[in-house]
Design a protein around this motif. Structure first.
Motif, mmCIF file in Angstrom:
data_model
loop_
_atom_site.group_PDB
_atom_site.id
_atom_site.type_symbol
_atom_site.label_atom_id
_atom_site.label_comp_id
_atom_site.label_asym_id
_atom_site.label_seq_id
_atom_site.Cartn_x
_atom_site.Cartn_y
_atom_site.Cartn_z
ATOM 1 N N UNK A 5 32.728 58.854 -7.074
ATOM 2 C CA UNK A 5 33.199 57.571 -7.149
ATOM 3 C C UNK A 5 34.383 57.245 -8.272
ATOM 4 N N UNK A 6 35.535 56.762 -7.414
ATOM 5 C CA UNK A 6 36.988 56.222 -8.420
ATOM 6 C C UNK A 6 36.340 55.343 -9.492
ATOM 7 N N UNK A 7 37.712 55.979 -10.447
ATOM 8 C CA UNK A 7 36.690 54.906 -11.677
ATOM 9 C C UNK A 7 37.135 53.403 -11.693
ATOM 10 N N UNK A 8 36.567 52.244 -12.312
ATOM 11 C CA UNK A 8 36.514 51.239 -12.750
ATOM 12 C C UNK A 8 37.812 50.694 -12.362
ATOM 13 N N UNK A 9 39.042 50.996 -13.430
ATOM 14 C CA UNK A 9 40.084 50.081 -13.089
ATOM 15 C C UNK A 9 40.701 51.391 -11.465
ATOM 16 N N UNK A 11 39.337 51.742 -9.069
ATOM 17 C CA UNK A 11 38.499 50.091 -7.509
ATOM 18 C C UNK A 11 39.396 48.985 -8.030
ATOM 19 N N UNK A 76 30.291 40.266 -8.201
ATOM 20 C CA UNK A 76 30.122 41.678 -8.429
ATOM 21 C C UNK A 76 29.500 42.344 -7.859
ATOM 22 N N UNK A 78 29.102 46.659 -6.512
ATOM 23 C CA UNK A 78 29.099 47.402 -7.647
ATOM 24 C C UNK A 78 29.903 47.790 -8.993
ATOM 25 N N UNK A 79 29.956 46.023 -9.486
ATOM 26 C CA UNK A 79 30.260 46.448 -10.416
ATOM 27 C C UNK A 79 31.570 45.738 -10.986
ATOM 28 N N UNK A 81 34.460 42.580 -9.797
ATOM 29 C CA UNK A 81 34.164 41.586 -9.773
ATOM 30 C C UNK A 81 34.917 41.090 -8.473
#
Lengths: 486, 600
Positions: A5-9, A11, A76, A78-79, A81
């Motif tokens: 999974x790519x990082x939160x940032x 995404x 949200x 997958x976390x 927003x």
């Protein structure tokens, strides 16, 4: 195969991902709406369910999960927003209201999801659960019996301070915040005049509360902007403008920090009036050309004050723009005539709209009659492009509606009411939710809140708005009806 | 299929659960403090954050959520103290407590990125000055999906005064339901209207009119206007504007806006106050190596000053004072460091700043001239240095001696290139320098001026201890010579010690003196060439030979006449020297026949 999974940032910054998750919300919303109208085997509904299925399975393939979380009226997936935008505002609001009614806080679509699961799920959550004691449990039970597999629900988790409160408590809190804003602005202005050091921590907290309250109960907050001339005009007006500006900002998809900056800008936009003599500000008769010249200095007086304040506090620099430009028109006419400005800031244009709208709908010392909110809108539409930014005005007009919140109206039945909430659907824009304040004979009543979009029956004939009324003419203080709500 | 986690969440913590929370809290505190000390990419930070996240993750997997109570110096779990800290105001719980946070919550689903972001949010805020730090605002803005907080809203009562008129605030519903409303005929819908828009009838907003006269006489906004969606182009335009706001530089905005206000502001004290704000922008921009903003500021300032000149002298004066202040406060060391680091993105803007700084930037400009091999840069630097020297020539005398030798050496030719008489006093100041290199450069510089003052300055160098300096000074003496210079030289050559000087030096001085065509000088030469006593003859001869050499070099009619005299009247060695000189002169050019015959 393991999915990396790519990082939160990554995404958060991935435009394609942002589009996918926005689409998912919009398609769930559309699916629920279609399921409300059509039978489960209707082709239109099936088409909607199919589109949604493809989107969700696509996300599952890509990320290994597709989890929709609703928290404090914010979605949200997958976390990440889901950002609000003008085009997605209504679908997000609709879905958030629907899920809240059913106390659903999380929907997890799991690998193995089938088209049938999606169709049955949409039908199930569309059912009217208003009369059920625990709609969430009811839905979960039904999911077991049908059965609907690969979809997992969790109950709505009341998280923030406001989400834990009942609606009436929220409104009480909103009222308190609203008036405290006025009191605080007065204190802030006094400090400024006494050259005392000003810090903006409390301003920020107040504006956060305003924004949170808008997220929770926007209609009521807009309703509170019907409060006029509490304390001095400039104070009450600045709070009203803050509320209205934050509402627009939300529709434009501003981030929270941007909404905060926008509302702070609105809150302080008239700070320059502190340097204008009161006798001019409050003069009941027409201003002389010299007095007009003086009053037209307040934008740069204000911007100058904010520039100096920005030295010692973390004030958004854009507040200088707003103070300086909020009387400049879209075609750069207006005042003051600046030096090199070729285009006003987006925030200034938003606040210009809100400022004008609130000012013109407020009685002043020199103007004993204010325009109704709907008339103000008509006037503003006439000036779209020249005075107001046409795109932003469109957003504002849609937000306020044909019959704005706080409009005093008379129904075809002869009952008088106050618009408490607008219906955003295009087919219902002339059918807002109305608080009845008199019966058909004109007797004042503690009336119910009626939704004019509801279809009439033989017992209850269809109500519709006959016309707007002038509250002053009938000595009705519209704001009182909002204040009495909490 | 579904899980209801709100009701069963609040349960008595087991001993094991408590211990796990204790471990997490310890780790939380440790990670926070490690982050405060080490940079983000240090192994210590990475490891402790990872360990904490894993502990948290394990806990949330087992218990779904973690609610941590916050006290002024302790974290609580299920109302029991998990960890209490001694240093109340510096401990982690206080960071939350001071802003009103009383509970933190972490939910299952928490991701490492989200958690790391949370930890850095704490760290960044803890580093802010106390009045700027507000952890509630920071967490509020971040909007973490799995991390929540509960903060008291007591700021509403503690930081803000009371609402005075509570009667406005408290409205009773019952009060509103008393009385009645009597509608005017205009407003009353009446039977016919109600009937005409019976069940299902739709409202046509654009056709509905209000009563005639007054503010309620206009029409409603149309349905189309209210329901109009934004076109794709409009959405794009809007998004672009939003992005512009997101990407705007606050320093740039501040500078641009302050100039707008300065342009409009007619109150002098406010004008001054705004310039003070601007003054603080410059060190900030320098710190950020953002010379573009400084350049913008300087250009606008110039434009504004031009607009005001002749219209508002006081404002112009305020601007001048502002410029002086900015120049005086500039940190040349910082900008020199930036130049040496080679990280200046916009050299044009950088040079604009140096130009503005004037003489203060001369050391750096000279350094660039000395070190840079980049021809356009050198060219630009030379231009600016030249301009600065020209415009600051009067003030330069105060600063020049303070510069180091390299700077002075570089500056002298630039100063000389101005070519005006007025710069000679400036060069004269440098004649006090003890550095031989500077002396040489200065002597050559002075040699380019055909003014008495330049010669008078060169005279000083004729007394230098270093023979090379003296020689160069003598060589650079320039004609015409004024009386004081001639007198000084005549005096010098008659001194006993003069005889100790090198031949070349003496010759140069005599040559210069011969060039003056001064009667007194030729009388002196004549006396030098006459026979003398044997005592001290050798040294005297040295001087005589130098005079002869100088006369030969001079070659004028007067010089030839003197040489002829010397040939006849002097003793043998001098006579021969004079003859040789005359021969050389005759080889070079045709001498008068009489002279060739040895007749005077």
């Amino acid at each position: 195969m393991e999915i990396t999974k790519p990082t939160r940032k990554d995404r958060q910054e991935d435009k394609e991902f942002a589009k996918t998750i926005e689409d998912i919300i919009s398609k769930i919303s559309a699916g629920v709406k279609t399921a409300q109208i059509y039978e489960p085997n209707n082709i239109t509904f099936l088409k909607q369910a199919n589109i949604l299925y493809d989107l969700v399975t696509g996300l599952l393939k890509k990320e290994g999960e597709a989890v929709l979380l609703l928290r404090d009226n914010i979605f949200y997936i997958n976390s990440i927003r889901v950002k609000l935008s003008f085009s997605s505002y209504h679908s997000q609001k609709f879905l958030s209201d629907e899920l809240e009614k059913k106390a659903i806080g999380l929907i997890s679509f799991e690998p193995g999801l089938e088209k049938k699961d999606m169709e049955q799920f949409l039908v199930l959550i569309t059912k009217d659960t208003q009369k059920l004691k625990d709609p969430f449990d009811e839905i979960v039970q039904k999911m077991k019996t049908i059965p609907i597999n690969h979809i997992w629900l969790e109950k709505l988790h009341p998280f923030g301070i406001l989400a834990r409160k009942e609606k009436v408590q929220i409104r009480k809190y909103a009222k308190k915040v609203f008036f405290k804003c006025i009191v605080y602005l007065n204190e802030l202005f006094e400090k400024e005049q006494q050259n005392k050091r000003i810090r903006f921590k409390t301003t920020r907290r107040l504006m956060q509360s305003i924004i949170d309250l808008i997220v929770q109960d926007e209609a009521f907050m807009i309703g509170l902007t019907n409060i006029k001339n509490y304390s001095e005009y400039e104070l009450n007006h600045s709070v009203n403008v803050s509320v209205l500006a934050a509402c627009i900002g939300r529709r434009l998809g501003f981030e929270k920090n941007e909404l905060l900056d926008l509302s702070i800008c609105a809150f302080l936009h008239d700070i320059g009036k502190l340097d204008i003599p009161k006798e001019i500000l409050e003069k009941p008769t027409a201003l002389t050309p010299e007095e007009k010249k003086i009053i037209e200095k307040h934008p740069y007086f204000g911007a100058g004050k904010l520039a100096r304040l920005s030295e010692v506090s973390s004030l958004p620099i854009i507040s200088l723009h707003v103070a300086l430009e909020h009387h400049l028109c879209n075609d750069l006419s207006g005042y003051p005539q600046c030096w090199k400005i070729e285009d006003t800031s987006l925030f200034s244009r938003i606040i210009k709209i809100c400022d004008f709208f609130d000012a013109i709908t407020t009685k002043r010392a020199y103007r004993d009659h204010a325009l109704s909110r709907s008339n103000a809108l008509s006037l503003m539409i006439e000036r779209s492009g020249s005075e107001f930014d046409p795109i932003l005005l469109k957003v504002f007009v849609k937000m306020i509606g044909i019959f704005p919140i706080g409009e005093l109206i008379i129904l075809n039945t002869g009952e008088i009411g106050i618009v408490m909430e607008t219906n955003p659907e295009e087919e219902h824009i002339t059918r807002p939710k109305v608080q009845l304040i008199t019966d058909a004979d004109g007797n004042k009543i503690n009336g119910e809140l009626i939704d004019l979009a509801e279809i009439g029956s033989e017992e209850v004939p269809q109500r519709f708005i006959h016309k707007s009324l002038d509250p002053d003419k009938y000595d009705i203080n519209v704001a009182d009806y909002f204040l009495a709500e909490a | 299929m579904a899980k209801n986690f709100s009701s069963d969440r609040i349960q008595k913590a087991t001993q094991r659960e408590f211990k796990e929370v204790q471990k997490i809290v310890k780790s939380f505190d440790k990670t926070f403090h490690v982050m405060k000390v080490y940079p983000a990419d240090s192994p210590a930070v990475i490891n402790t954050t990872e360990v904490l996240f894993l502990e948290m993750h394990r806990f949330l997997d087992a218990y779904d959520s973690l609610f941590l109570g916050v006290d002024n110096s302790a974290f609580l779990f299920e109302e029991k103290v998990v960890e209490r800290y001694e240093n109340e105001t510096k401990c982690l719980p206080f960071l939350f407590f001071k802003d009103g946070v009383r509970q933190l919550s972490f939910d299952k689903g928490l991701e490492q990125d989200e958690f790391t972001d949370f930890m850095w949010t704490l760290k960044i805020n803890a580093d802010l000055p106390i009045e700027e730090c507000d952890i509630v605002t920071a967490l509020w803005e971040k909007n973490f999906p799995h991390i929540g907080y509960f903060a008291l809203d007591n700021f509403l009562d503690t930081d803000i005064g009371d609402i005075e008129d509570k009667s406005v605030f408290e409205v009773e519903k019952e009060e509103l339901s008393k009385g009645s409303v009597h509608l005017d005929d205009d407003d009353n819908p009446g039977q016919d209207i109600s009937g005409s828009r019976g069940q299902g009838g739709d409202f046509e907003a654009d056709k509905t009119t209000r009563g005639e006269g007054g503010p309620y006489s206009s029409i409603l906004p149309t349905k189309e206007a209210v329901s109009a969606a934004l076109s794709e182009a409009e959405e794009e335009k809007l998004q672009k504007q939003i992005n512009d706001i997101r990407n705007a530089s606050s320093l740039n905005e501040l500078i641009v806006l302050i100039f707008e206000i300065l342009y409009l502001e007619d109150r002098h004290f406010q004008f001054s106050a705004l310039l003070n704000v601007l003054e603080k922008c410059i060190p900030e921009a320098v710190q950020e190596k953002d010379y573009e903003e400084i350049s913008l500021l300087l250009h606008r300032l110039k434009e504004l000053q031009n607009i005001l000149t002749g219209h508002n002298d006081e404002k112009v004066l305020i601007i001048e004072r502002f410029k002086d202040k900015v120049r005086n406060k500039a940190s040349i060391k910082t900008i020199t460091d930036h130049y040496q680091e080679g990280k200046i993105e916009n050299m044009d803007a950088f040079f604009d700043y140096l130009k503005f700084l004037g003489q203060r930037s001369l050391p750096l400009l000279c350094k660039i001239l000395d070190e840079s091999e980049d021809s356009p840069i050198r060219h630009r630097t030379f231009g600016i240095t030249d301009a600065i020297v020209r415009t600051n020539i009067n003030e330069l005398s105060a600063f020049l001696p303070k510069y180091n030798n390299d700077v002075i050496k570089t500056l002298i030719p630039i100063i000389v290139s101005i070519g005006e008489k007025g710069i000679i006093p400036l060069l004269a100041i440098l004649s006090e320098s003890k550095n031989p290199d500077i002396k040489i450069v200065l002597i050559h510089a002075l040699g380019t001026f055909e003014y008495g003052y330049a010669n008078r300055t060169l005279l000083k160098f004729l007394h230098d201890k270093d023979p090379e300096i003296r020689l160069q000074a003598a060589k650079n003496l320039n004609l015409p010579a004024d009386k004081p210079v001639i007198e000084a030289l005549v005096d010098l050559v008659q001194k006993k010690r003069f005889k100790k000087r090198q031949d070349k030096e003496m010759t140069e001085i005599f040559k210069f003196l011969a060039g003056t065509d001064n009667e007194e000088v030729f009388e002196l030469f004549r006396s030098f060439l006459q026979k003398t006593s044997l005592f001290g003859k050798r040294k005297q001869d040295k001087v005589r030979l130098a005079v002869i050499q100088a006369l030969e070099l001079n070659g004028s009619q007067k010089a030839v006449e003197l040489l002829l005299e010397g040939k006849i009247k002097s003793h043998k060695m001098i006579s021969r020297a004079c003859e040789q000189s005359l021969q050389k002169l005759s080889d070079k050019k045709e001498l008068p026949k009489d002279f060739q015959k040895g007749k005077p």
